[in-house]
Design a protein around this motif. Structure first.
Motif, PDB file in Angstrom:
ATOM      1  N   SER A  32      37.117  38.587  40.107  1.00  0.00           N
ATOM      2  CA  SER A  32      36.798  39.196  41.405  1.00  0.00           C
ATOM      3  C   SER A  32      35.380  39.742  41.486  1.00  0.00           C
ATOM      4  O   SER A  32      34.915  40.121  42.563  1.00  0.00           O
ATOM      5  N   SER A  33      34.656  39.768  40.357  1.00  0.00           N
ATOM      6  CA  SER A  33      33.284  40.276  40.381  1.00  0.00           C
ATOM      7  C   SER A  33      32.560  39.846  39.108  1.00  0.00           C
ATOM      8  O   SER A  33      33.158  39.270  38.193  1.00  0.00           O
ATOM      9  N   GLY A  40      42.626  38.539  39.092  1.00  0.00           N
ATOM     10  CA  GLY A  40      42.033  39.844  39.337  1.00  0.00           C
ATOM     11  C   GLY A  40      43.017  40.724  40.079  1.00  0.00           C
ATOM     12  O   GLY A  40      44.033  40.253  40.595  1.00  0.00           O
ATOM     13  N   ARG A  41      42.695  42.005  40.143  1.00  0.00           N
ATOM     14  CA  ARG A  41      43.560  42.961  40.835  1.00  0.00           C
ATOM     15  C   ARG A  41      43.267  43.022  42.332  1.00  0.00           C
ATOM     16  O   ARG A  41      44.124  43.394  43.122  1.00  0.00           O
ATOM     17  N   ARG A  42      42.040  42.691  42.722  1.00  0.00           N
ATOM     18  CA  ARG A  42      41.593  42.897  44.098  1.00  0.00           C
ATOM     19  C   ARG A  42      41.742  41.602  44.903  1.00  0.00           C
ATOM     20  O   ARG A  42      40.879  40.730  44.880  1.00  0.00           O
ATOM     21  N   GLU A  76      41.559  40.951  48.018  1.00  0.00           N
ATOM     22  CA  GLU A  76      40.587  40.668  49.070  1.00  0.00           C
ATOM     23  C   GLU A  76      39.326  40.004  48.506  1.00  0.00           C
ATOM     24  O   GLU A  76      38.734  39.119  49.131  1.00  0.00           O
ATOM     25  N   ARG A  77      38.941  40.388  47.305  1.00  0.00           N
ATOM     26  CA  ARG A  77      37.762  39.767  46.697  1.00  0.00           C
ATOM     27  C   ARG A  77      38.049  38.335  46.263  1.00  0.00           C
ATOM     28  O   ARG A  77      37.196  37.453  46.401  1.00  0.00           O
ATOM     29  N   VAL A 132      46.630  36.888  41.741  1.00  0.00           N
ATOM     30  CA  VAL A 132      46.419  38.336  41.835  1.00  0.00           C
ATOM     31  C   VAL A 132      47.365  39.079  40.903  1.00  0.00           C
ATOM     32  O   VAL A 132      48.581  39.057  41.101  1.00  0.00           O
ATOM     33  N   ASP A 148      47.170  42.470  37.619  1.00  0.00           N
ATOM     34  CA  ASP A 148      46.477  43.296  36.633  1.00  0.00           C
ATOM     35  C   ASP A 148      46.801  42.713  35.263  1.00  0.00           C
ATOM     36  O   ASP A 148      47.972  42.543  34.923  1.00  0.00           O
TER      37      ASP A 148
END
Length: 249
Positions: free
Chosen positions: A11-12, A33-35, A37-38, A54, A56
């Motif tokens: 996600s980043s 990733g956890r996010r 929206e990203r 999605v 954790d």
């Protein structure tokens, strides 16, 4: 033949840059990733070659559920990139929060090993590859590195152990060990301290996530008979300092 890569922490930072780099080369990409929206934004950018998963990484049940939902060909993983990880705090050991230590161990060590074990049968079947993101902290301790450095030393040694255990399977395993790299990682470590972030990177010409993504892509692009065991990289601006000596008054 189009191959599939699974990238944790997509996600980043390193993970998002790696997703973009591999998709550009025609790979199918599963990004975790956890996010949500990203990850959805990344799917909007990359297109149908990207599938978000999605969860954790420290939640084993959620991991199993997300992986179980993947459909062929995205469920057929050829390359696992264990990128998800974090550092929390910069205090010396005696002043650190033990909860931060537990979170780093759960994320950087336990989650990485559980996911790797889950995907190993398929990677062996497909003669795939594993790239683990360690750090120069695997080899070079520094004040405040304590448990973070310990977790990355584990990642390095786990990589070597996998190489030994996977002997004869055709599975390649690599430890990538970056130095100073500008990313969201530092904001997480400092609890969102923008001033600390700015001071660290000002004038440093640090590595960028795209540099790490390009390195991972190069490793994965080697012929099947070539294994890059370990690769440490720093920006030119970073090197080793003298050993400290404490002098009694």
């Amino acid at each position: 033949m189009t191959a599939t890569i699974l990238i944790t922490g997509a996600s980043s930072g390193f993970g998002a840059a790696t997703a973009r780099r591999f998709a550009k080369s025609g790979w199918r990409v599963v990004g975790t990733g956890r996010r949500a929206e990203r990850l959805e934004a990344l799917r909007g950018e990359i297109g149908d070659a990207f599938v978000p998963a999605v969860f954790d990484v420290t939640d084993e049940a959620a991991m199993e559920d997300a992986l179980g939902r993947l459909q062929p060909p995205f469920s057929q993983i050829d390359l696992l990139v264990n990128n998800a990880g974090l550092a929390l705090g910069t205090a010396p050991a005696q002043e650190s929060d033990v909860a931060d230590w537990k979170t780093m161990i759960a994320t950087n060590v336990t989650a990485l090993t559980v996911l790797t074990h889950r995907l190993l049968p398929g990677l062996i079947e497909r003669r795939g590859a594993i790239v683990n993101l360690a750090s120069i902290a695997s080899n070079w301790p520094y004040p405040g590195g304590n448990v973070y450095g310990g977790t990355k030393a584990f990642v390095q040694q786990f990589t070597r152990g996998l190489r030994a255990d996977l002997h004869g399977t055709g599975v390649r395993v690599t430890s990538i060990e970056p130095g100073l790299c500008e990313s969201e990682f530092t904001m997480v470590r400092t609890g969102g301290n923008q001033q600390a972030y700015d001071v660290l990177y000002e004038g440093a010409n640090a590595l960028q996530p795209e540099d790490i993504a390009e390195t991972i892509h190069w490793v994965a692009s080697q012929p099947p008979h070539v294994n890059i065991n370990q690769l440490e990289l720093m920006p030119v601006s970073q090197s080793w300092g003298p050993l400290r000596v404490h002098r009694e008054p």
